[in-house]
Design an enzyme around this catalytic site. Structure first.
Site, short mmCIF file in Angstrom:
data_model
loop_
_atom_site.label_atom_id
_atom_site.label_comp_id
_atom_site.label_asym_id
_atom_site.label_seq_id
_atom_site.Cartn_x
_atom_site.Cartn_y
_atom_site.Cartn_z
N HIS A 119 0.81 -1.22 0.00
CA HIS A 119 0.00 0.00 0.00
C HIS A 119 0.85 1.27 0.00
O HIS A 119 1.93 1.33 0.59
CB HIS A 119 -0.93 0.01 1.21
CG HIS A 119 -0.22 -0.08 2.53
ND1 HIS A 119 0.33 1.00 3.17
CD2 HIS A 119 0.05 -1.15 3.33
CE1 HIS A 119 0.89 0.62 4.31
NE2 HIS A 119 0.74 -0.69 4.42
N ASP A 120 0.35 2.27 -0.71
CA ASP A 120 0.96 3.60 -0.76
C ASP A 120 2.33 3.62 -1.43
O ASP A 120 3.08 4.58 -1.28
CB ASP A 120 1.07 4.22 0.64
CG ASP A 120 -0.27 4.26 1.36
OD1 ASP A 120 -1.15 5.01 0.89
OD2 ASP A 120 -0.44 3.55 2.36
N GLY A 137 4.91 -1.35 2.41
CA GLY A 137 4.17 -0.11 2.19
C GLY A 137 5.07 1.10 2.08
O GLY A 137 6.19 1.11 2.60
#
Length: 256
Positions: A119-120, A137
């Site tokens: 994520h991100d 992430g």
């Protein structure tokens, strides 16, 4: 173009010439650009936008919820550019609100089987991720990097453009542009001379990058001393300026 066993949410926006294989599931708020081919048993959750002419192989999972305990169902996104090859069992997670809400993939990347993008994270263009290379992430990867098989990248780490990682590299610090790293934990082993030559860098530019590497990574000069010695090369070569700027702005410190 769409197999009758595929399950497509009515809100998905799919170009007319997209091909979708058997038993694939595409959720709501998903956009897929023209020319994209999707194999069987692929799962794509939204919000997600996938560009043109991508090839997504069977069993890939794109746009699933982030693997973050703070995530509470917010409407974060995944964005994928054009002409990417996404092989079997690859997974891309959406972003989190605390990380900006977006996981982003550029153009013309190859993700071999079992790769994971956390994520991100933000991945540039024309990168090669060998089998099972994985980003935690909040990782940033520049353009034209090569990640060897089973490379693992710690969260909040950055890889500069044209970096090269060996198989099994465990990376817990930033990797400057043009540098080769290897090992667990990873150490630097020079610059990617062969790769740079293949990509059209001149011999003089490669020599200048090597000088910058020796001064800022290998020698025991202070950064200020190294910067002063490199000022003429920074002015002459954009690649040297990029290398120095990356190190100057590194939040985690660099692999040495």
């Amino acid at each position: 173009m769409i197999h009758p066993s595929a399950i497509i949410d009515p809100s998905a926006r799919i170009a007319d010439d997209v091909r979708i294989g058997p038993y694939t599931v595409i959720g709501g708020d998903v956009t897929i650009g023209g020319g994209t081919r999707i194999g069987s048993h692929v799962v794509i959750h939204g919000p997600a936008a996938i560009g043109k002419d991508n090839r997504i192989f069977q069993f890939a999972s794109l746009g699933e919820e982030p693997q973050d305990l703070s995530y509470k169902g917010e409407g974060t996104r995944l964005e994928i550019g054009d002409r990417n090859i996404i092989r079997e069992y690859v997974s891309f997670n959406r972003g989190t609100t605390k990380g900006g809400g977006l996981t982003q993939i550029g153009d013309d990347n190859l993700f071999m089987a079992y790769c994971h993008i956390g994520h991100d994270s933000a991945v540039g263009s024309k990168n090669v991720f060998a089998n099972s290379a994985s980003l935690a992430g909040h990782v940033t990867v520049g353009d034209q990097c090569t990640l060897g098989g089973f490379t693992l990248v710690h969260q909040f780490t950055a890889l500069g453009s044209h970096a090269f990682t060996s198989m099994g590299a465990a990376i817990n610090r930033d990797v400057p542009p043009f540098v080769i790293v290897s090992g667990n934990y990873a150490r630097s082993y020079g610059i990617n001379k062969v790769g740079l030559k293949r990509k059209g860098f001149s011999a003089d530019c490669i020599a200048a990058i090597l000088t910058a590497y020796k001064l800022m990574v290998r020698n025991r000069h202070s950064r200020q001393q190294a910067f002063e010695k490199l000022e003429p090369l920074i002015a002459q070569y954009d690649a040297v300026a990029e290398f120095v700027s990356f190190i100057e702005n590194s939040a985690r410190g660099i692999v040495k």
